[in-house]
Design a protein around this motif. Structure first.
Motif, PDB file in Angstrom:
ATOM      1  N   ARG A 150       0.865  -1.183   0.000  1.00  0.00           N
ATOM      2  CA  ARG A 150       0.000   0.000   0.000  1.00  0.00           C
ATOM      3  C   ARG A 150       0.903   1.235   0.000  1.00  0.00           C
ATOM      4  NH1 ARG A 150      -4.123   0.180   4.726  1.00  0.00           N
ATOM      5  NH2 ARG A 150      -4.984  -1.539   3.501  1.00  0.00           N
ATOM      6  N   ILE A 151       0.650   2.139  -0.938  1.00  0.00           N
ATOM      7  CA  ILE A 151       1.533   3.291  -1.131  1.00  0.00           C
ATOM      8  C   ILE A 151       0.713   4.569  -1.219  1.00  0.00           C
ATOM      9  CG2 ILE A 151       3.293   4.331  -2.624  1.00  0.00           C
ATOM     10  CD1 ILE A 151       3.908   1.501  -3.644  1.00  0.00           C
ATOM     11  N   GLU A 152       1.159   5.585  -0.500  1.00  0.00           N
ATOM     12  CA  GLU A 152       0.618   6.942  -0.620  1.00  0.00           C
ATOM     13  C   GLU A 152       1.749   7.869  -1.047  1.00  0.00           C
ATOM     14  OE1 GLU A 152      -1.309   8.272   2.892  1.00  0.00           O
ATOM     15  OE2 GLU A 152      -2.848   6.705   2.869  1.00  0.00           O
ATOM     16  N   TYR A 153       1.450   8.733  -2.039  1.00  0.00           N
ATOM     17  CA  TYR A 153       2.500   9.606  -2.586  1.00  0.00           C
ATOM     18  C   TYR A 153       1.819  10.714  -3.377  1.00  0.00           C
ATOM     19  CZ  TYR A 153       6.908  10.763  -5.002  1.00  0.00           C
ATOM     20  OH  TYR A 153       8.009  11.397  -5.495  1.00  0.00           O
ATOM     21  N   LYS A 154       2.486  11.843  -3.458  1.00  0.00           N
ATOM     22  CA  LYS A 154       1.894  12.991  -4.152  1.00  0.00           C
ATOM     23  C   LYS A 154       1.856  12.799  -5.666  1.00  0.00           C
ATOM     24  CE  LYS A 154       6.217  15.639  -4.408  1.00  0.00           C
ATOM     25  NZ  LYS A 154       6.882  16.918  -4.040  1.00  0.00           N
ATOM     26  N   HIS A 155       2.639  11.869  -6.200  1.00  0.00           N
ATOM     27  CA  HIS A 155       2.624  11.595  -7.640  1.00  0.00           C
ATOM     28  C   HIS A 155       1.866  10.318  -7.975  1.00  0.00           C
ATOM     29  CE1 HIS A 155       5.146  14.945  -8.401  1.00  0.00           C
ATOM     30  NE2 HIS A 155       6.243  14.415  -7.893  1.00  0.00           N
ATOM     31  N   CYS A 156       1.284   9.643  -6.961  1.00  0.00           N
ATOM     32  CA  CYS A 156       0.582   8.378  -7.206  1.00  0.00           C
ATOM     33  C   CYS A 156      -0.807   8.623  -7.795  1.00  0.00           C
ATOM     34  CB  CYS A 156       0.413   7.599  -5.894  1.00  0.00           C
ATOM     35  SG  CYS A 156       1.763   6.462  -5.565  1.00  0.00           S
ATOM     36  N   PRO A 157      -1.236   7.797  -8.719  1.00  0.00           N
ATOM     37  CA  PRO A 157      -2.644   7.809  -9.123  1.00  0.00           C
ATOM     38  C   PRO A 157      -3.458   6.979  -8.129  1.00  0.00           C
ATOM     39  CG  PRO A 157      -1.470   6.187 -10.420  1.00  0.00           C
ATOM     40  CD  PRO A 157      -0.446   6.824  -9.501  1.00  0.00           C
ATOM     41  N   ASN A 158      -4.762   7.114  -8.171  1.00  0.00           N
ATOM     42  CA  ASN A 158      -5.633   6.269  -7.361  1.00  0.00           C
ATOM     43  C   ASN A 158      -5.931   5.004  -8.163  1.00  0.00           C
ATOM     44  OD1 ASN A 158      -6.069   7.817  -4.925  1.00  0.00           O
ATOM     45  ND2 ASN A 158      -7.237   9.250  -6.183  1.00  0.00           N
ATOM     46  N   LEU A 159      -5.040   4.026  -8.046  1.00  0.00           N
ATOM     47  CA  LEU A 159      -5.128   2.798  -8.827  1.00  0.00           C
ATOM     48  C   LEU A 159      -4.730   1.605  -7.969  1.00  0.00           C
ATOM     49  CD1 LEU A 159      -3.413   3.757 -12.226  1.00  0.00           C
ATOM     50  CD2 LEU A 159      -5.840   3.406 -11.849  1.00  0.00           C
ATOM     51  N   THR A 160      -5.227   0.445  -8.357  1.00  0.00           N
ATOM     52  CA  THR A 160      -4.716  -0.824  -7.845  1.00  0.00           C
ATOM     53  C   THR A 160      -4.107  -1.557  -9.026  1.00  0.00           C
ATOM     54  OG1 THR A 160      -6.331  -0.979  -6.051  1.00  0.00           O
ATOM     55  CG2 THR A 160      -5.288  -3.015  -6.761  1.00  0.00           C
ATOM     56  N   ILE A 161      -2.787  -1.713  -9.010  1.00  0.00           N
ATOM     57  CA  ILE A 161      -2.047  -2.303 -10.124  1.00  0.00           C
ATOM     58  C   ILE A 161      -1.377  -3.586  -9.650  1.00  0.00           C
ATOM     59  CG2 ILE A 161      -0.192  -1.961 -11.797  1.00  0.00           C
ATOM     60  CD1 ILE A 161      -0.652   1.006 -11.635  1.00  0.00           C
ATOM     61  N   ILE A 162      -1.492  -4.638 -10.457  1.00  0.00           N
ATOM     62  CA  ILE A 162      -0.831  -5.911 -10.163  1.00  0.00           C
ATOM     63  C   ILE A 162       0.170  -6.191 -11.273  1.00  0.00           C
ATOM     64  CG2 ILE A 162      -1.126  -8.377  -9.760  1.00  0.00           C
ATOM     65  CD1 ILE A 162      -3.963  -7.795  -8.827  1.00  0.00           C
ATOM     66  N   ASP A 163       1.450  -6.177 -10.920  1.00  0.00           N
ATOM     67  CA  ASP A 163       2.521  -6.469 -11.870  1.00  0.00           C
ATOM     68  C   ASP A 163       2.800  -7.965 -11.822  1.00  0.00           C
ATOM     69  OD1 ASP A 163       4.576  -6.262 -13.645  1.00  0.00           O
ATOM     70  OD2 ASP A 163       6.035  -5.485 -12.203  1.00  0.00           O
ATOM     71  N   THR A 164       2.702  -8.641 -12.964  1.00  0.00           N
ATOM     72  CA  THR A 164       2.871 -10.093 -13.022  1.00  0.00           C
ATOM     73  C   THR A 164       4.239 -10.459 -13.602  1.00  0.00           C
ATOM     74  OG1 THR A 164       1.856 -10.203 -15.222  1.00  0.00           O
ATOM     75  CG2 THR A 164       0.399 -10.456 -13.299  1.00  0.00           C
ATOM     76  N   PRO A 165       4.712 -11.689 -13.343  1.00  0.00           N
ATOM     77  CA  PRO A 165       5.960 -12.134 -13.976  1.00  0.00           C
ATOM     78  C   PRO A 165       5.846 -12.114 -15.493  1.00  0.00           C
ATOM     79  CG  PRO A 165       5.365 -13.597 -12.174  1.00  0.00           C
ATOM     80  CD  PRO A 165       4.197 -12.669 -12.388  1.00  0.00           C
ATOM     81  N   GLY A 166       6.953 -11.862 -16.150  1.00  0.00           N
ATOM     82  CA  GLY A 166       6.954 -11.778 -17.603  1.00  0.00           C
ATOM     83  C   GLY A 166       6.744 -13.123 -18.268  1.00  0.00           C
ATOM     84  N   LEU A 167       5.889 -13.143 -19.301  1.00  0.00           N
ATOM     85  CA  LEU A 167       5.679 -14.362 -20.078  1.00  0.00           C
ATOM     86  C   LEU A 167       6.971 -14.749 -20.797  1.00  0.00           C
ATOM     87  CD1 LEU A 167       2.236 -13.336 -21.570  1.00  0.00           C
ATOM     88  CD2 LEU A 167       2.588 -15.120 -19.856  1.00  0.00           C
ATOM     89  N   ILE A 168       7.162 -16.039 -20.996  1.00  0.00           N
ATOM     90  CA  ILE A 168       8.412 -16.548 -21.556  1.00  0.00           C
ATOM     91  C   ILE A 168       8.142 -17.193 -22.911  1.00  0.00           C
ATOM     92  CG2 ILE A 168      10.338 -18.148 -21.197  1.00  0.00           C
ATOM     93  CD1 ILE A 168       9.801 -17.927 -18.195  1.00  0.00           C
ATOM     94  N   LEU A 169       8.929 -16.828 -23.906  1.00  0.00           N
ATOM     95  CA  LEU A 169       8.879 -17.467 -25.222  1.00  0.00           C
ATOM     96  C   LEU A 169      10.028 -18.475 -25.277  1.00  0.00           C
ATOM     97  CD1 LEU A 169       8.089 -14.547 -27.705  1.00  0.00           C
ATOM     98  CD2 LEU A 169       6.653 -16.528 -27.204  1.00  0.00           C
ATOM     99  N   ALA A 170       9.723 -19.729 -24.985  1.00  0.00           N
ATOM    100  CA  ALA A 170      10.755 -20.761 -24.932  1.00  0.00           C
ATOM    101  C   ALA A 170      10.962 -21.379 -26.304  1.00  0.00           C
ATOM    102  CB  ALA A 170      10.366 -21.835 -23.916  1.00  0.00           C
ATOM    103  N   ALA A 171      12.214 -21.617 -26.664  1.00  0.00           N
ATOM    104  CA  ALA A 171      12.528 -22.260 -27.936  1.00  0.00           C
ATOM    105  C   ALA A 171      12.139 -23.739 -27.879  1.00  0.00           C
ATOM    106  CB  ALA A 171      14.019 -22.117 -28.226  1.00  0.00           C
ATOM    107  N   PRO A 172      11.762 -24.324 -29.006  1.00  0.00           N
ATOM    108  CA  PRO A 172      11.412 -25.759 -29.022  1.00  0.00           C
ATOM    109  C   PRO A 172      12.654 -26.621 -28.837  1.00  0.00           C
ATOM    110  CG  PRO A 172      11.380 -24.864 -31.240  1.00  0.00           C
ATOM    111  CD  PRO A 172      11.618 -23.695 -30.326  1.00  0.00           C
TER     112      PRO A 172
END
Length: 513
Positions: A150-172
């Motif tokens: 939970r973050i409060e800051y003068k530059h923060c928007p009023n949002l709930t953001i979920i950052d997920t792990p990056g999808l992986i393009l695996a070689a065959p």
């Protein structure tokens, strides 16, 4: 309306902002408690960021927040979803962070020492990097449990953001099986995060040709019409020099409907650039403060607009400019989330009332149980249970068909597994086919009759033990009245002793059975 951003607010604006802050605080609390309501679908809207490795997910999230908090760069840097409950607070001149207890499966012990307490931004960064390094050496590599901040800051928007792990393009190929397994794990994790209908999906594509649907391929498995998906083209500053003709730029800014469905949330994609470099005081840092980082983002937006206009040979329209830059994306998401919040109120109230009724019933039940913790009442309950048990036991032994055999009955095989079997000194055991009703599921008196039949058959098949002359002579002894031998008594003594040695183990087995 968008959230005001002046450093000083008028009294009316301050009161309005405080009321808006309380509203978002309530929704943030719902977001955190939704997982604790035992499956209740509380519609708490959130923005889930989805993209492949190095698409710039974490960098874009930091730009939306107005400060840096995570480790960005090549490879996999985010190994646990990070849920950020952001709240605009003009009085917080530096980020005010609080790490909350996570949700999901696993890793409960790992968060126990750090959860539910205020932390400095540097400590938050260290905690996230430590978790990523821990999971990098863990066999699972990734975790579905969110790190909730939970973050409060003068530059923060009023949002709930979920950052997920990056999808992986695996070689065959067989040699890439480990990476392929990781790719499947991350894709399943992302699917779980975006499947809720109230979720807004921020789909990042790092490409200059919209026909290359790398991230959209994954997103459209859950949201096939993209009705709750906001499409974002990242790293715009690196793509503009790749276009040789103005017509290519036009197609990129306005993709045809044959490539992108018209039901896309926001109608058209957004285009963003984030300046490279980290905030810090070391010699490698590019920005000395978050204020410099924020200013660099604004300058980057202006440069992107200028570069696009140079390529097109014309000025961008107002609608086009509204889709360029992090600030416009943040404004769009904030207004979208605020509308979702307001739309969710009518559905949230009945759910909360239902949970309140259920909790009240449980509380009354617990209160009643506590009030019954009296010695006299407990003795009376024990007496009633004792009487009921003996009555039911008597009925079972006499015979009854009320209890379903498939639930309470046992075949001879089940009986031998659960209660043991009759075996002699030479491990003699009757075959199942020799026992009557061996395949029937019996209980109570019927099961007792079968057990006694097995006992009689086993005992009846035992040979009499040998008797030595020494045992016979010792059993003769001397009578009290005369010194003659009482042969009847001698036979009884020998029979009882041999019977005890032979049959006593089986009697113990019957008792235990």
């Amino acid at each position: 309306m968008a959230t005001p951003r002046p450093e000083l607010l008028s009294p009316d604006e301050d009161e309005e902002e405080s009321a808006r802050g309380l509203l978002y605080e309530a929704y943030n609390e719902l977001q955190r408690l939704a997982a604790e309501l035992d499956g209740a679908a509380v519609p708490a809207p959130a923005v889930v960021v989805v993209g492949h490795q190095t698409d710039g997910k974490s960098a874009l999230v930091e730009a939306l927040m107005g400060f840096q908090f995570n480790h960005v760069g090549g490879g996999t840097k985010t190994r646990r979803p990070i849920a950020l409950h952001l709240r605009f607070n003009p009085r917080c001149h530096s980020p005010n962070c609080r790490l909350l207890a996570g949700s999901g499966e696993g890793d409960a012990e790992d968060d126990a020492g750090a959860a539910d307490r205020s932390m400095l931004l540097a400590d938050i960064q260290a905690y996230i990097e430590a978790e990523n390094k821990r999971l990098e050496n863990d066999p699972s590599q990734f975790s579905a449990k969110e790190i909730i901040i939970r973050i409060e800051y003068k530059h923060c928007p009023n949002l709930t953001i979920i950052d997920t792990p990056g999808l992986i393009l695996a070689a065959p190929g067989r040699k890439n099986r480990v990476l392929q397994s990781q790719a499947c794990a991350v894709e399943a994790l992302v699917h779980a995060k975006i499947q809720h209908k109230e979720t807004i999906i921020l789909c990042l594509e790092d490409c200059s040709d919209w026909s290359n649907a790398t991230t959209r391929r994954v997103v459209m498995q859950v949201d096939p019409d993209l009705v709750r998906t906001v499409l974002v083209s990242t790293k715009l500053d690196t793509k503009i020099p790749q276009f040789a003709r103005a017509s290519d730029v036009e197609v990129f800014l306005h993709p045809p409907t044959c490539v992108l469905d018209g039901s896309l949330l926001g109608d058209f994609p957004f285009f963003t650039s984030v300046p490279s470099g980290r905030v810090g005081s070391c010699h490698e840092a590019v920005f000395r403060s978050n204020e410099e980082f924020k200013k660099a983002i604004s300058l980057r937006e202006l440069d992107d607009v200028t570069s696009l206009e140079d390529k097109l040979g014309r000025s961008l329209t107002r609608e086009e400019k509204n889709r360029i830059g992090v600030s416009n994306l943040r404004l769009f998401l904030e207004e979208l989330l605020q509308n979702r919040y307001i739309e969710s109120v009518p559905s949230i109230i009945p759910l909360l009332e239902k949970e309140h009724r259920a909790a009240s019933r449980k509380l009354r039940k617990v209160t009643q149980e506590i009030s019954d913790l009296d010695e006299a009442k407990l003795k009376e309950k024990a007496r009633l249970f004792h009487d009921s048990f003996l009555t039911k036991l008597s009925l079972l032994l006499k015979g009854m068909v009320v209890a379903p055999p498939d639930k309470f009955g046992e075949t001879l095989v089940n009986e031998r597994i659960n209660g043991g079997t009759f075996t002699g000194s030479e491990n003699f055991q009757l075959p199942n086919k020799m026992m009557p009703n061996a395949g029937m599921r019996l209980y109570g008196g019927a099961q007792y009759h079968r057990a006694m039949a097995e006992f009689r058959l086993v005992v009846g098949s035992i040979k009499c033990p040998p008797i030595t002359r020494e045992e016979i002579v010792n059993a003769c002894g001397v009578e009290d009245i005369h010194d003659g031998t009482n042969y009847s008594r001698t036979a009884c003594v020998i029979a009882v002793a041999k019977a005890r040695d032979t049959f006593e183990p089986f009697l113990h087995q019957v008792v235990e059975f």
